[in-house]
Design a protein around this motif. Sequence first.
Motif, PDB file in Angstrom:
ATOM      1  N   ASP A 152       6.274  53.824  37.454  1.00 25.43           N
ATOM      2  CA  ASP A 152       6.442  52.401  37.151  1.00 25.43           C
ATOM      3  C   ASP A 152       6.070  52.044  35.722  1.00 25.43           C
ATOM      4  O   ASP A 152       5.656  50.944  35.446  1.00 25.43           O
ATOM      5  N   VAL A 153       6.225  52.998  34.809  1.00 24.55           N
ATOM      6  CA  VAL A 153       5.966  52.693  33.408  1.00 24.55           C
ATOM      7  C   VAL A 153       7.274  52.240  32.769  1.00 24.55           C
ATOM      8  O   VAL A 153       8.301  52.888  32.927  1.00 24.55           O
ATOM      9  N   GLU A 154       7.223  51.100  32.069  1.00 20.92           N
ATOM     10  CA  GLU A 154       8.445  50.509  31.515  1.00 20.92           C
ATOM     11  C   GLU A 154       8.704  50.939  30.078  1.00 20.92           C
ATOM     12  O   GLU A 154       9.798  50.811  29.577  1.00 20.92           O
TER      13      GLU A 154
ATOM     14  N   GLY B  52       3.317  54.019  27.222  1.00 20.24           N
ATOM     15  CA  GLY B  52       2.427  54.367  28.326  1.00 20.24           C
ATOM     16  C   GLY B  52       2.351  55.866  28.525  1.00 20.24           C
ATOM     17  O   GLY B  52       1.288  56.438  28.754  1.00 20.24           O
TER      18      GLY B  52
ATOM     19  N   TYR C  77       0.523  57.480  25.628  1.00 18.33           N
ATOM     20  CA  TYR C  77      -0.912  57.261  25.776  1.00 18.33           C
ATOM     21  C   TYR C  77      -1.524  58.362  26.648  1.00 18.33           C
ATOM     22  O   TYR C  77      -2.513  58.989  26.276  1.00 18.33           O
ATOM     23  N   GLU C  78      -0.892  58.642  27.767  1.00 17.88           N
ATOM     24  CA  GLU C  78      -1.387  59.697  28.659  1.00 17.88           C
ATOM     25  C   GLU C  78      -1.282  61.067  27.999  1.00 17.88           C
ATOM     26  O   GLU C  78      -2.166  61.899  28.147  1.00 17.88           O
TER      27      GLU C  78
ATOM     28  N   LYS D  66      -6.246  52.363  33.514  1.00 18.15           N
ATOM     29  CA  LYS D  66      -5.241  53.036  32.687  1.00 18.15           C
ATOM     30  C   LYS D  66      -3.844  52.867  33.278  1.00 18.15           C
ATOM     31  O   LYS D  66      -2.865  52.717  32.547  1.00 18.15           O
TER      32      LYS D  66
ATOM     33  N   LEU E 130      -2.647  49.519  32.279  1.00 12.41           N
ATOM     34  CA  LEU E 130      -2.358  49.471  30.848  1.00 12.41           C
ATOM     35  C   LEU E 130      -1.038  50.163  30.538  1.00 12.41           C
ATOM     36  O   LEU E 130      -0.219  49.667  29.769  1.00 12.41           O
ATOM     37  N   LYS E 131      -0.821  51.313  31.190  1.00  8.40           N
ATOM     38  CA  LYS E 131       0.425  52.042  30.952  1.00  8.40           C
ATOM     39  C   LYS E 131       1.623  51.212  31.386  1.00  8.40           C
ATOM     40  O   LYS E 131       2.658  51.182  30.738  1.00  8.40           O
ATOM     41  N   LYS E 132       1.440  50.558  32.518  1.00  8.54           N
ATOM     42  CA  LYS E 132       2.518  49.744  33.068  1.00  8.54           C
ATOM     43  C   LYS E 132       2.853  48.583  32.131  1.00  8.54           C
ATOM     44  O   LYS E 132       4.008  48.212  31.971  1.00  8.54           O
TER      45      LYS E 132
END
Lengths: 139, 315
Positions: free
Chosen positions: A57-59, A63, A66-67, B132, B135-137
């Motif tokens: 669900d990352v748009e 994101g 970052y990971e 996190k 935040l990623k979302k």
Amino acid sequence: MKVTQGAFSFLPDLTDEQIFKQVQYCIDNGWAVNIEFTDDPHPRNTYWDMWGHPMFDVEDAAGVLYELNECRKVYGERYIKLSAFDASHGWESVKLSFIVNRPKSEPGFTVERQEVGGRNIRYTTRSYAADRPEGSRYS
Amino acid sequence: MTEQTGDDSLDDTQTLPTEIDLREEFVSSGVADVLRELDEELIGLAPVKKRIRETAALLLVEKARKRFGLAHEAPTLHMSFTGNPGTGKTTVALKMADLLYRLGYVRTGQLITVTRDDLVGQYIGHTAPKTKEILKKAMGGVLFIDEAYYLYRPENERDYGQEAIEILLQVMENQREDLVVILAGYADRMDRFFESNPGFRSRIAHHIDFPDYKDDELLAIAEVMLKQQSYKFSPEARKTFAEYVVKRRAQPHFANARSIRNALDRARFRQANRLFDSVEGPVGPEDLTTIEDVDIRASRIFEIAEEKDRAEQEQ
């Protein structure tokens, strides 16, 4: 010897900006991006460890990056790859995968020839890095 | 999205422009539209609108400076919205996300609204992944943290909120281009929150204070709300409602526009009952859409106010 696996591996290493664009492409296609890492570079090693969960669900690619940077902080001396999983019916498989991080020096592979009966030879590929136990292979 | 990336890639190859028409930029970027919508849809809130206009101007100029290749730093866009309940903080945050998107300061126009529950975990080690994840979302867009002061609970020093705050601060500082954070809450409690978390205050550039609505503004809001639902006041009902607003404000738990919305919901309920009970024969659209004086007069607020008056007279 540079390990070549997945997409783009014959190109120079991707910059973060290029990774960002690739990831955004995956997200725009509705694929979930995963981060995986390993320190065993053997091509038959298909079971890499996952960093966190698949990011369904990352748009925005930020994101994922970052990971990725979090993963690099911990496993910066290992191979890290991103894989994009297409969950749509009928596919349900990885559509794209590419290496985004590699150890500073990659010692490469050796070929072992085993002479067996009838003058046959069996070949084994073995990574020099895998001589040492996991976790201390590239440090 | 595509428009924005198109613009950026042009910047790299194009020779620098000699001049930019700010006015033209203002209209073509769609900022003018957003500001106009803001003016039309939101009643009152003059200081808020002024601040947003100023912010938009600043961002527009920054963008123009960037086009000329003048020195610019990614401006800090984190904001705090303070004000009483029902003063339109969430609504304005939505508009703000849209505005930042049109100006190209965020890549997606999404607004993710969260509260303490979404960020803070229930046991040790649960908070960081949860924060996190959110935040990623939210990255590439705007993260709206409602009632942000609940993140910090001074009475419990082992509260996990502190962990969420630390991660939040780190991302707010290091990934300013990827995420805009808007904190919202009541003014006095936000002040205390900022006092105990100086890191937040210094990372937030824009503090916008939402004033309470005036009585006539609330009446206007009520009429807009009714209009959206195809209802209207009868002339007497309008007068009664103006009275109602004054009396409701004196009661505890007054939540500005939200109280008005609830009052209208109840009035619609009474109107439906009245029609059902009293009207004989067919009803026309006129009956179905009109809120009458009695529908509002039946509110408990009037009784309470009367009782109070009586009590005062007896004393």
